[in-house]
Design an enzyme around this catalytic site. Structure first.
Site, PDB file in Angstrom:
ATOM      1  N   CYS A 112     -16.002 -53.311  75.168  1.00 14.45           N
ATOM      2  CA  CYS A 112     -16.816 -52.879  74.020  1.00 14.45           C
ATOM      3  C   CYS A 112     -18.247 -53.349  74.199  1.00 14.45           C
ATOM      4  O   CYS A 112     -19.178 -52.775  73.648  1.00 14.45           O
ATOM      5  CB  CYS A 112     -16.313 -53.492  72.721  1.00 14.45           C
ATOM      6  SG  CYS A 112     -14.547 -53.499  72.552  1.00 14.45           S
TER       7      CYS A 112
ATOM      8  N   GLU B 174     -13.571 -51.785  64.668  1.00 15.95           N
ATOM      9  CA  GLU B 174     -14.587 -52.110  65.657  1.00 15.95           C
ATOM     10  C   GLU B 174     -14.608 -50.920  66.609  1.00 15.95           C
ATOM     11  O   GLU B 174     -13.611 -50.599  67.237  1.00 15.95           O
ATOM     12  CB  GLU B 174     -14.204 -53.419  66.347  1.00 15.95           C
ATOM     13  CG  GLU B 174     -15.309 -54.014  67.172  1.00 15.95           C
ATOM     14  CD  GLU B 174     -15.082 -53.764  68.636  1.00 15.95           C
ATOM     15  OE1 GLU B 174     -15.590 -52.724  69.123  1.00 15.95           O
ATOM     16  OE2 GLU B 174     -14.412 -54.584  69.279  1.00 15.95           O
TER      17      GLU B 174
END
Lengths: 525, 525
Positions: free
Chosen positions: B302, B265
């Site tokens: 994120c 990720e």
């Protein structure tokens, strides 16, 4: 039968280049009619750009429309089965019964995926409803389902001109998922590819879909495959073939600016374990079954039994004697093409140099003779050559001295598509450690059967750890193949009117959804 | 608090090397107590070999035993929350409330996966019963379920010392799937890693599991990560971090003799779309929400809103004015460490050179100041620098002139973890083409909320097309994360006594199975 020979792009025959290639009759080596165009990168680019353009439209179709398209494609292919019998026979040497069977399997696969679309379980629709009063933070309404990944490149296999080629499993599952397909015909059967490609184009037209939903690229050699895999519009690749070919595509895909998955089904030697009691009771019957499986289709199956592991003893001696007898009467077989025959002969000669001959069929010019070689566990374990697949009717018997050696041999194996055990029920139970070890090595374990023959159904795994498949977590046969070509997308606090059909409150598709942790077909209040 | 500083391998502290590193207090830059060992390749090898040895035992545990282990781990971690508050505060500058919240999320995640194991749906158990009378060929009995993939390497993230680190989402989902974990501590919070690692080791011991089920490797720099990813025992990798770091692991894994998947990720700029009517009605409220989301955790999420796309007009002018006002009062924040602060300042300076400043917070030594810059669509579209993530409290506003430009801007985006739309219900409906375009670009679409904050539930997708995630078909948050670490295995004509529990006739786990195409919890007759 006449062939245009060019690619099928934008629903019509076209080609940027004019260099062509021809193919030979597999049985007679005579040149067949039809000159097929070698693709240029510009052809590939055109097909990929059309696929990208078609993607939003095609992926947003109602599931029922996609199901009807798959069924239409199946009908179009059923309608040309006589042409397929003629041309596939010439291009690959496969007999009529096999071509009819494989065509039925191919259209059956398309129809099965239509069923999967109507069932809707592949969508994995999940709904967690809002909890506005939750402490310390409220929970929003979140809903998730599987969406199409994007245009997919499919590489046809040499040994299944129908079921693993232009409209084969990869194409069927990608189209079912909502992904346009750019199919690269295998250079061994370009005429077959053209026949199937035309059927697919007719189905696209009949259903009023954008032409970019399906393209067919003819060609030979490596560079066009690379261009296809490297095109930015392509988001996944399906491949069935050799380890070398598959790995090259994996490496190309991994080095893209945007890496993409390559689902490559590659080599496998499919070990067959003959447990002592089964062998003792049925040595001759096992020998018959083995030779039939080994020589079926001249041994050109991914699941061909290329390795037999059995305990030394009287039963095994009888098995060997019977195999030797049967194999000596097994006629040499036509292979798919000269390249395949040549590769097989080379690998068979390597086995001949490294192992002891147990039995061998008669030789014949331009044909593959069947053979079984033998080696002790210790000799086999350290010999790389004897771990290589011989693609054709050649197998290796590894003899073990103890039960523990079954597990030991298994630990030496790379990933496999299948493993087979022959044993009595009571006997099998006492081999649980072997079964457990095998389940970590293979995609499918069979008991008291033969690995050739792969059922197309919900529960099939045709895959396994590398090098059987490049993505161990996937299958190329069976309905779970569709999972390769989807990805989850979540919607948070999205108004019902804007949600995709599978996630709407009313559950208009009447599918099973995981609602707040429990399966339900009910609407959301 | 005292720290041993070595790795946790085989249930104890040990290290082959003796070179150590220390970390600084994020807020004060003072050196913290604890000297942590730099791993050598031999440490990594030991941990991986133990994981391989533990794999057969751990993956064959009953699901209930694995569930209890996850719950035990959760309890052990809950028991050290005060130590975590102290050390995480020092190592990362994260405040107490955040640490408590993130710890709760981490242990909640472990407990949620215990529920998933008891529910059993992740197994995808499927049974197609035999049809001995079928023509032309009988159908064998075939059964399929998901099995553990093998030992998994997990790389901790800098910005989530708990939820995406040693016992975070990747570890929880891998352990749930039946895969032993070798965790590589992030070098930014090695003390936290040791505390959590010790809790995990206690859980392993309490449950009587092989020590190889969990190892912790301390270290810094790149080579040890490479050795971990390249070790033949490792079958998959979980990573959360930068695009550069994630891509390096992907490349290393792809070039192994046996390539393995890396679930990385990576970066995301998380576009937020302000539709005209919402902006007109709520410009000031939107500005408040935006600045809160932008500066939360000093922007180190994120899912931080790094891009705002909004239509020019009076509403937008009010939004900009309000943001400028709020941001000018937003105190500069502590970042995770000096490296992160340095990287952020560089990227912020790049934005400063390439775009117009809209608003900026006060500067302070060793702190990150918040900022919003602005650019026209055309200027942004062609400017690579303005597409790069600024990891921290800095965002970019792109102004559009027409509705069509919303779609146009979206087409210029790379894959994203999230996209957010602010609009009135009726307004949203008329933006369906934008929603559809977004659903092809992102893992999660939010309406009238802010992307920071990721619910851990069944329906969450925390992923998306590259570079948001290296594997678009996966999620790193939510229960479907377990799918990363399993693979299907089929059993053909296997006697009931030898079948794994999920596939036995009696359905001893009472799970839902797909039997002959329909979901059922019934036993097989």
């Amino acid at each position: 039968m006449q062939f245009d020979g060019r690619h099928l792009i934008n629903g019509q025959f076209q080609a940027e280049g004019n260099e062509t290639f021809q193919v030979a009759n597999a049985a007679t080596t005579e040149t067949l009619n039809g000159a097929f165009t070698l693709a240029l990168e510009s052809d590939v680019n055109k097909a990929c750009e059309l696929a990208a353009k078609a993607f939003p439209i095609y992926s947003e179709l109602r599931l029922e429309e996609r199901a009807i398209f798959l069924e239409t494609a199946a009908s179009e292919i059923d309608g040309i089965v006589d042409d397929l019998v003629a041309r596939i026979g010439e291009e690959t040497g496969l007999p009529e019964a096999r071509v009819r069977g494989e065509t039925g399997r191919t259209t059956g696969q398309l129809r099965l995926f239509a069923k999967v679309l109507r069932r809707g379980d592949y969508l994995q629709a999940r709904i967690d409803t809002a909890m506005p009063e939750r402490q310390p933070l409220p929970r929003p309404d979140i809903r998730q389902y599987n969406q199409a990944l994007g245009p997919v490149a499919v590489f046809g296999a040499s040994n299944f001109p129908m079921a693993f080629s232009v409209a084969g499993g990869d194409t069927a599952s990608a189209l079912a998922a909502g992904c346009p397909v750019v199919a690269r015909a295998h250079s061994g059967h370009p005429g077959t590819a053209e026949l199937v490609g035309k059927a697919m184009v007719r189905a696209v037209e009949k259903c009023g879909l954008p032409a970019g939903v399906f393209s067919l690229i003819q060609g030979k050699g490596h560079h066009i495959g690379g261009a296809l895999v490297k095109h930015p519009a392509i988001k996944a690749v399906g491949f069935t073939g050799s380890l070398g070919g598959g790995r090259a595509l994996c490496d190309a895909a991994a080095s893209r600016p945007e890496p993409i998955p390559v689902f490559a089904e590659m080599g496998s030697i499919n070990p067959v374990y003959l447990l002592p009691r089964a062998l003792e009771a049925n040595a001759e019957k096992l020998a018959e079954g083995f030779v039939t499986s080994l020589t079926m289709g001249t041994g050109q199956f991914c699941t061909n039994p290329g390795l037999v592991i059995a305990a030394k003893g009287e039963g095994l001696n009888r098995f060997k004697a019977k195999v030797a007898e049967l194999i000596s009467n097994a006629p040499a077989g036509v292979m798919l093409n000269a390249g395949t025959l040549n590769g097989f002969n080379k690998q068979q000669d390597k086995y001949r140099n490294e192992a002891a001959l147990i039995g061998e069929g008669p030789s014949a010019e331009n044909r593959a003779r069947a053979s079984l070689f033998g080696a002790d566990l210790a000799d086999w374990a350290g010999n790389e050559t004897l771990h290589e697949e011989a693609f054709g009717p050649c197998s290796l018997l590894v003899e073990t001295a103890t039960d523990a050696q079954f597990v030991e041999a298994t630990q030496k194996l790379e990933g496999q598509l299948t493993a087979t055990l022959w044993g009595a029920d009571a006997e099998l139970e006492s081999y649980q450690p072997l079964l457990n070890e095998l389940s970590r090595k293979v995609g499918r374990i069979l008991v008291n059967g033969w690995p050739t023959g792969v059922e197309v159904c919900d529960s099939m795994t045709h895959g396994g750890p590398y090098p059987a498949c490049s993505v161990a977590g996937s299958t190329s046969v069976g309905t779970r193949a569709i999972e390769r070509f989807v990805r989850p997308v979540s919607f948070q606090d999205m108004p019902d009117t804007c949600l995709p059909a599978p996630l709407k409150n009313a559950n208009p598709l009447s599918i099973s959804r995981l609602v707040n942790g429990a399966p339900s077909t009910d609407p959301i209040a």
